[in-house]
Design a protein around this motif. Structure first.
Motif, PDB file in Angstrom:
ATOM      1  N   THR A 605       0.858  -1.192   0.000  1.00 27.55           N
ATOM      2  CA  THR A 605       0.000   0.000   0.000  1.00 27.55           C
ATOM      3  C   THR A 605       0.890   1.237   0.000  1.00 27.55           C
ATOM      4  OG1 THR A 605      -0.111  -0.287   2.398  1.00 27.55           O
ATOM      5  CG2 THR A 605      -2.123  -0.777   1.171  1.00 27.55           C
ATOM      6  N   ILE A 606       0.330   2.306  -0.529  1.00 29.41           N
ATOM      7  CA  ILE A 606       1.012   3.602  -0.419  1.00 29.41           C
ATOM      8  C   ILE A 606       0.353   4.270   0.782  1.00 29.41           C
ATOM      9  CG2 ILE A 606       1.439   5.830  -1.535  1.00 29.41           C
ATOM     10  CD1 ILE A 606       1.176   4.288  -4.244  1.00 29.41           C
ATOM     11  N   THR A 607       1.091   4.386   1.861  1.00 34.60           N
ATOM     12  CA  THR A 607       0.448   4.861   3.089  1.00 34.60           C
ATOM     13  C   THR A 607       0.342   6.385   3.114  1.00 34.60           C
ATOM     14  OG1 THR A 607       2.588   4.696   4.167  1.00 34.60           O
ATOM     15  CG2 THR A 607       1.057   2.869   4.507  1.00 34.60           C
ATOM     16  N   ASP A 608       1.235   7.024   2.369  1.00 35.08           N
ATOM     17  CA  ASP A 608       1.244   8.480   2.439  1.00 35.08           C
ATOM     18  C   ASP A 608       2.028   9.014   1.245  1.00 35.08           C
ATOM     19  OD1 ASP A 608       1.058  11.032   3.643  1.00 35.08           O
ATOM     20  OD2 ASP A 608       3.172  10.852   4.223  1.00 35.08           O
ATOM     21  N   TRP A 609       1.564  10.081   0.618  1.00 35.04           N
ATOM     22  CA  TRP A 609       2.404  10.711  -0.412  1.00 35.04           C
ATOM     23  C   TRP A 609       2.166  12.205  -0.497  1.00 35.04           C
ATOM     24  CZ3 TRP A 609       0.580  12.032  -5.645  1.00 35.04           C
ATOM     25  CH2 TRP A 609      -0.772  11.728  -5.869  1.00 35.04           C
ATOM     26  N   THR A 610       3.252  12.924  -0.672  1.00 42.16           N
ATOM     27  CA  THR A 610       3.158  14.386  -0.664  1.00 42.16           C
ATOM     28  C   THR A 610       3.977  14.972  -1.811  1.00 42.16           C
ATOM     29  OG1 THR A 610       5.051  14.427   0.831  1.00 42.16           O
ATOM     30  CG2 THR A 610       2.872  14.674   1.842  1.00 42.16           C
ATOM     31  N   LEU A 611       3.556  16.142  -2.260  1.00 45.37           N
ATOM     32  CA  LEU A 611       4.315  16.876  -3.276  1.00 45.37           C
ATOM     33  C   LEU A 611       5.236  17.861  -2.562  1.00 45.37           C
ATOM     34  CD1 LEU A 611       1.773  15.843  -4.843  1.00 45.37           C
ATOM     35  CD2 LEU A 611       1.967  17.920  -6.214  1.00 45.37           C
ATOM     36  N   SER A 612       6.457  17.990  -3.037  1.00 47.22           N
ATOM     37  CA  SER A 612       7.377  18.947  -2.391  1.00 47.22           C
ATOM     38  C   SER A 612       6.813  20.348  -2.477  1.00 47.22           C
ATOM     39  CB  SER A 612       8.738  18.950  -3.068  1.00 47.22           C
ATOM     40  OG  SER A 612       9.286  17.697  -2.964  1.00 47.22           O
ATOM     41  N   GLN A 613       6.249  20.692  -3.644  1.00 46.94           N
ATOM     42  CA  GLN A 613       5.536  21.968  -3.772  1.00 46.94           C
ATOM     43  C   GLN A 613       4.492  21.787  -4.855  1.00 46.94           C
ATOM     44  OE1 GLN A 613       8.965  21.878  -4.716  1.00 46.94           O
ATOM     45  NE2 GLN A 613       8.241  21.429  -6.779  1.00 46.94           N
ATOM     46  N   HIS A 614       3.454  22.598  -4.767  1.00 44.79           N
ATOM     47  CA  HIS A 614       2.349  22.407  -5.712  1.00 44.79           C
ATOM     48  C   HIS A 614       2.509  23.224  -6.974  1.00 44.79           C
ATOM     49  CE1 HIS A 614      -0.297  19.643  -3.522  1.00 44.79           C
ATOM     50  NE2 HIS A 614       0.435  20.081  -2.488  1.00 44.79           N
ATOM     51  N   ASN A 615       3.639  23.908  -7.095  1.00 43.34           N
ATOM     52  CA  ASN A 615       3.877  24.701  -8.293  1.00 43.34           C
ATOM     53  C   ASN A 615       5.147  24.199  -8.983  1.00 43.34           C
ATOM     54  OD1 ASN A 615       3.272  26.673 -10.108  1.00 43.34           O
ATOM     55  ND2 ASN A 615       4.460  28.252  -9.020  1.00 43.34           N
ATOM     56  N   LEU A 622       8.442  18.513 -10.691  1.00 43.34           N
ATOM     57  CA  LEU A 622       7.407  17.867  -9.881  1.00 43.34           C
ATOM     58  C   LEU A 622       8.109  16.794  -9.056  1.00 43.34           C
ATOM     59  CD1 LEU A 622       4.409  17.173  -9.210  1.00 43.34           C
ATOM     60  CD2 LEU A 622       4.436  15.680 -11.219  1.00 43.34           C
ATOM     61  N   THR A 623       8.026  16.900  -7.745  1.00 45.89           N
ATOM     62  CA  THR A 623       8.716  15.945  -6.880  1.00 45.89           C
ATOM     63  C   THR A 623       7.735  15.397  -5.859  1.00 45.89           C
ATOM     64  OG1 THR A 623      10.680  17.307  -7.093  1.00 45.89           O
ATOM     65  CG2 THR A 623      10.735  15.648  -5.372  1.00 45.89           C
ATOM     66  N   ILE A 624       7.602  14.092  -5.836  1.00 46.15           N
ATOM     67  CA  ILE A 624       6.715  13.530  -4.819  1.00 46.15           C
ATOM     68  C   ILE A 624       7.494  12.546  -3.943  1.00 46.15           C
ATOM     69  CG2 ILE A 624       4.661  13.710  -6.328  1.00 46.15           C
ATOM     70  CD1 ILE A 624       5.186  10.400  -5.484  1.00 46.15           C
ATOM     71  N   GLN A 625       7.084  12.517  -2.714  1.00 49.53           N
ATOM     72  CA  GLN A 625       7.640  11.540  -1.780  1.00 49.53           C
ATOM     73  C   GLN A 625       6.514  10.609  -1.388  1.00 49.53           C
ATOM     74  OE1 GLN A 625       9.782  13.213   1.529  1.00 49.53           O
ATOM     75  NE2 GLN A 625      11.613  12.981   0.260  1.00 49.53           N
ATOM     76  N   ALA A 626       6.778   9.325  -1.447  1.00 49.70           N
ATOM     77  CA  ALA A 626       5.720   8.363  -1.133  1.00 49.70           C
ATOM     78  C   ALA A 626       6.248   7.305  -0.178  1.00 49.70           C
ATOM     79  CB  ALA A 626       5.223   7.701  -2.406  1.00 49.70           C
ATOM     80  N   THR A 627       5.409   6.924   0.742  1.00 50.53           N
ATOM     81  CA  THR A 627       5.796   5.880   1.687  1.00 50.53           C
ATOM     82  C   THR A 627       5.079   4.595   1.305  1.00 50.53           C
ATOM     83  OG1 THR A 627       6.049   7.572   3.344  1.00 50.53           O
ATOM     84  CG2 THR A 627       5.977   5.306   4.140  1.00 50.53           C
ATOM     85  N   ILE A 628       5.857   3.551   1.091  1.00 50.86           N
ATOM     86  CA  ILE A 628       5.311   2.278   0.630  1.00 50.86           C
ATOM     87  C   ILE A 628       5.474   1.252   1.744  1.00 50.86           C
ATOM     88  CG2 ILE A 628       5.320   0.636  -1.319  1.00 50.86           C
ATOM     89  CD1 ILE A 628       5.294   3.606  -2.191  1.00 50.86           C
ATOM     90  N   THR A 673      10.429   4.952   2.075  1.00 51.80           N
ATOM     91  CA  THR A 673       9.982   6.196   1.451  1.00 51.80           C
ATOM     92  C   THR A 673      10.793   6.415   0.180  1.00 51.80           C
ATOM     93  OG1 THR A 673       9.381   7.097   3.583  1.00 51.80           O
ATOM     94  CG2 THR A 673       9.685   8.685   1.797  1.00 51.80           C
ATOM     95  N   ILE A 674      10.096   6.666  -0.902  1.00 54.84           N
ATOM     96  CA  ILE A 674      10.799   6.876  -2.175  1.00 54.84           C
ATOM     97  C   ILE A 674      10.477   8.270  -2.716  1.00 54.84           C
ATOM     98  CG2 ILE A 674      10.775   4.421  -2.828  1.00 54.84           C
ATOM     99  CD1 ILE A 674       8.482   5.258  -4.825  1.00 54.84           C
ATOM    100  N   THR A 675      11.335   8.730  -3.603  1.00 56.23           N
ATOM    101  CA  THR A 675      11.116  10.030  -4.237  1.00 56.23           C
ATOM    102  C   THR A 675      11.002   9.820  -5.736  1.00 56.23           C
ATOM    103  OG1 THR A 675      12.449  11.062  -2.528  1.00 56.23           O
ATOM    104  CG2 THR A 675      12.101  12.349  -4.526  1.00 56.23           C
ATOM    105  N   LEU A 676      10.029  10.431  -6.353  1.00 57.58           N
ATOM    106  CA  LEU A 676       9.885  10.381  -7.810  1.00 57.58           C
ATOM    107  C   LEU A 676       9.871  11.815  -8.327  1.00 57.58           C
ATOM    108  CD1 LEU A 676       7.082   7.670  -8.085  1.00 57.58           C
ATOM    109  CD2 LEU A 676       9.452   7.391  -8.831  1.00 57.58           C
ATOM    110  N   THR A 677      10.574  12.027  -9.430  1.00 62.14           N
ATOM    111  CA  THR A 677      10.713  13.386  -9.941  1.00 62.14           C
ATOM    112  C   THR A 677      10.339  13.436 -11.420  1.00 62.14           C
ATOM    113  OG1 THR A 677      12.550  13.644  -8.440  1.00 62.14           O
ATOM    114  CG2 THR A 677      12.382  15.277 -10.155  1.00 62.14           C
ATOM    115  N   VAL A 678       9.621  14.462 -11.788  1.00 62.20           N
ATOM    116  CA  VAL A 678       9.296  14.673 -13.210  1.00 62.20           C
ATOM    117  C   VAL A 678       9.753  16.078 -13.596  1.00 62.20           C
ATOM    118  CG1 VAL A 678       7.465  14.674 -14.950  1.00 62.20           C
ATOM    119  CG2 VAL A 678       7.219  13.254 -12.900  1.00 62.20           C
ATOM    120  N   PRO A 679      10.758  16.187 -14.459  1.00 56.42           N
ATOM    121  CA  PRO A 679      11.219  17.527 -14.851  1.00 56.42           C
ATOM    122  C   PRO A 679      10.135  18.291 -15.621  1.00 56.42           C
ATOM    123  CG  PRO A 679      12.721  15.799 -15.636  1.00 56.42           C
ATOM    124  CD  PRO A 679      11.505  15.118 -15.111  1.00 56.42           C
ATOM    125  N   TYR A 680      10.183  19.575 -15.533  1.00 55.94           N
ATOM    126  CA  TYR A 680       9.235  20.486 -16.210  1.00 55.94           C
ATOM    127  C   TYR A 680       9.102  20.130 -17.697  1.00 55.94           C
ATOM    128  CZ  TYR A 680       8.052  25.102 -18.255  1.00 55.94           C
ATOM    129  OH  TYR A 680       7.507  26.135 -18.980  1.00 55.94           O
TER     130      TYR A 680
END
Ligand code: BGC
Length: 720
Positions: A605-615, A622-628, A673-680
């Motif tokens: 399960t993904i217990t929690d995920w957050t965006l570093s910033q919404h802009n 775009l950077t998200i941190q997710a806890t698996i 906890t993992i980090t996923l990044t999507v460049p602009y």
């Protein structure tokens, strides 16, 4: 920068010698010590001179043979320009890895890189200089047999895999003797033939071509693939091989490809059938003007370029450019320093079929298998379980797949033999052949299964029914095999079906009849051992689907990153009450198994995920941190997938687009906890003026374990 050596050669070469460099002949032209003007040369109306001036050959390998052919060739070469050896080294050379579609399913570029690097090392030791791989054509239609050579339907996954393959084959440039040059193919859009019929017309808009099809080729070129191969199909109304807009404007100017462009087999000659050239001379002229450097087996260049060059200085100039590009490639391969690239039979023996290579092939197979169904935890099986092993693929070495010409099915461990090393109690009775059944044998297999606790049916298609020229209109399993499966299902015992295939199949009935379904693709040299490990639970099947599996053939083409229509369904019961929606009246819109899907023995399960910033801005990806979390009491592996959607665009936007993924292995009750990044720039899309840019505005990001994930969060994009 052109070296002094190449410049000197170019000055010394006659026009005939330069044209020679542009000609590729097949292996049968070079057989025998004393080449007589018989056989292929005669058929092609070519003289001996053509043979010894031809710059490259395809399909010859083996240290001893290559040494011999090269030596003989050099004796006849006035300027000592070595012959270039090319071959289709696709998913392994002697050690066969799973087919590329399976490597795509690994969702792990390192797996693709290792497969390609291993194939390079073995084939380089066998005298190959250039491989006709990777094939990066985006595919959506399982009727087309060549989907097995691609990594699937997604532009992003294909791009990541294309880069990994090129890097694996070539290593870091300059090439060393353990690496070979990669030829990305088939440029372009060969994967979209109408009705899935091989070599058929491709007609997609340039907008769509750029939006979805072009990026994997671009990624391979960015990764410095040294060659590109043209495709057989038409695109924008003109056969790709002579399409100047495609080859000059897009490939050379936009993608900045400076390497060697080779035609596909006889593709220049086929322009006549396409009705775009009146004869072979015309075809040669069009191909050269489009920038095709090497003519593979149409003989158009051999027969007509000399005359054309004597009449037209522009043709002579184009020949010079092509010859120079080919000499540069020979130099990059080190052939002017050592035309044999360190070949020896000792090195060949040491490099091939090593334990390390075979282990890597097995790991790749384990990582690419997709568990499609697993009711009541049918799998994994206890190794003491009494098993009835049935089906036409249970006890055959035909698990290597198409494009494995150096692999030997007769020397390949069968699934039954591999299982015998782990499971102490099982019987083997195929019950049916692929397409043929004797009912007494089928009954024997069903009766034998009655005595056992669990049934494992290994069903599928032979390798000869995937790959080039294997289009089919019915993608269900053969009727004989389904009859067997129905008989087995009536026994009311746990029924595990393993599917061996190079393409998505209609598995609707298989799914309904089986308790567990494991998609093993064509798993390669060590496929049997990999299957045994997955069945016993020693490893978690961690592949995820790189192509959507339809409910039936009528849904094809079906892919996850589709566009909304003006009348989309809502996925709720309200859909049934509104006739005028974009839907079928006989089957759901959804596929049987979606892109990105695959089960695990773990429980994630993904217990929690957050965006570093919404802009998101050019400087702020775009950077998200997710806890698996894995809540199972044993280890497992999953693939976390990140998709985005742009709310409003100038052109239509896919409902979802994969932008990042990560394979995560966790022990029992472990969290990471993992980090996923999507460049602009990666959020960019093609606009109606055919230019790519990232739009400002509102987007959503979705995170989950397959393309149906719905958990979403909003973000915005700004130019700064
Ligand atoms: C295929 C290519 C392949 C070539 C040489 C053609 O028929 O389309 O993919 O590289 O043959 O074997």
């Amino acid at each position: 920068m052109v070296s002094k050596n190449v410049q000197d050669l170019m000055e010394k070469m006659t026009i005939q010698e330069k044209i020679g460099q542009l000609i590729q002949l097949s292996a049968d032209f070079f057989q025998g010590d004393n080449v007589a003007i018989t056989g292929p040369l005669k058929e092609a109306h070519l003289g001996e001179a053509a043979l010894y001036s031809a710059g490259s050959v395809l399909g010859i390998s083996g240290a001893q043979t290559v040494r011999k052919v090269q030596k003989n060739y050099l004796k006849h070469s006035r300027l000592g320009i070595p012959l270039l050896f090319m071959a289709d080294v696709v998913h392994g050379y002697k050690t066969i890895f799973p087919i590329p579609l399976a490597l795509g399913a690994s969702f792990d570029p390192q797996v693709m890189k290792t497969a390609s690097a291993t194939a390079a090392k073995e084939s380089a030791a066998g005298g190959v200089h250039v491989t006709f791989a990777p094939m990066v054509d985006l595919v959506r239609d399982p009727r087309w047999g060549r989907v097995m050579e691609s990594t699937g339907e997604d532009p992003y996954l294909n791009s990541v895999m294309a880069k990994a393959a090129v890097t694996g084959f070539q290593g870091t440039l300059p090439l060393d003797q353990n690496h070979i040059a990669a030829c990305v193919k088939h440029f372009a859009a060969y994967g979209a033939p109408e009705a899935g019929r091989e070599y058929n017309t491709v007609d997609i808009s340039e907008w769509r071509f750029r939006e979805q099809y072009l990026s994997a080729y671009a990624a391979a070129i960015e990764a410095q693939a040294l060659l590109v191969m043209t495709s057989f199909n038409t695109l924008f109304g003109v056969p790709a091989t002579v399409n100047q807009h495609l080859m000059r404007d897009i490939l050379r100017d936009e993608l900045q490809f400076h390497g060697v462009l080779i035609s596909d087999w006889d593709a220049i000659g086929e322009i006549i059938h396409h009705g775009v050239a009146g004869d072979l001379q015309h075809a040669a002229d069009l191909a050269l003007k489009a920038g095709v450097d090497i003519d593979m087996m149409s003989f158009a260049y051999a027969k007509y370029l000399a005359k054309a060059a004597s009449l037209d200085p522009q043709i002579e100039q184009l020949i010079n450019e092509s010859a120079q590009r080919i000499l540069i490639l020979k130099e990059q391969l080190g052939l002017f320093t050592d035309p044999y690239r360190g070949l020896s039979t000792e090195r060949e023996t040491e490099a091939t079929l090593t334990t390390e290579n075979l282990d890597a092939a097995q790991a790749a197979a384990e990582q690419s298998m997709v568990l499609l169904k697993n009711s009541h935890h049918t799998l994994p099986l206890n190794t003491a379980t009494a098993i009835s092993l049935v089906g036409p693929v249970a006890d055959t070495g035909d698990i290597l797949g198409s494009w494995s010409w150096q692999g030997d099915p007769d020397q390949t461990e069968t699934i039954a033999d591999a299982l015998a090393k782990q499971f102490s109690n099982f019987t083997v009775m195929p019950g049916t052949q692929y397409h043929h059944v004797q009912f007494s044998k089928l009954n024997d297999a069903v009766n034998a299964s009655r005595q056992q606790e669990t049934i494992v049916a290994v069903l599928g298609l032979p390798a000869s029914e995937s790959g080039e020229a294997t289009s089919m209109t019915d993608i269900t399993l053969p009727a004989e095999q389904l009859t067997l499966l129905r008989g087995l299902a009536q026994l009311n015992k746990p029924l595990v079906t393993i599917v061996i295939t190079g393409r998505p199949l209609d598995l609707t009935e298989v799914d309904a009849l089986s308790d567990a379904v494991l998609l093993a693709w064509f798993p390669g040299s060590r496929g049997g051992a990999a299957i045994a490990n997955v069945l016993s639970g020693r490893v978690d099947p961690s592949g995820r689907l790189p192509m959507t599996f339809p409910r039936n053939i009528g849904q094809v083409p079906i892919y996850y990153n589709a566009y909304n229509t003006g009348r989309p369904i809502s996925g709720t019961p309200a859909d049934d009450e509104n006739k005028y929606l974009s839907k079928y009246i006989d089957v759901a819109n959804s596929p049987l198994y979606p892109f990105g899907f695959g089960l695990s023995y773990g429980d994630f399960t993904i217990t929690d995920w957050t965006l570093s910033q919404h802009n998101v801005t050019p400087d702020q990806p775009l950077t998200i941190q997710a806890t698996i979390h894995n809540s199972a009491d044993h280890a497992g592996t999953t693939v976390v997938q990140l998709y985005t959607h742009q709310q409003v665009g100038e052109t239509v936007q896919p409902v979802k687009q994969l932008q990042a993924f990560k394979k995560v292995s966790l022990g029992a009750d472990q969290t990471q906890t993992i980090t996923l990044t999507v460049p602009y720039d990666q959020l960019s899309t093609i606009h109606s003026d055919l230019h790519r840019s990232t739009d400002q505005g509102d987007y959503t990001v979705m995170l989950g374990f397959d393309s149906t994930c719905t958990a979403s969060q909003p973000f915005t994009v700004a130019h700064q």
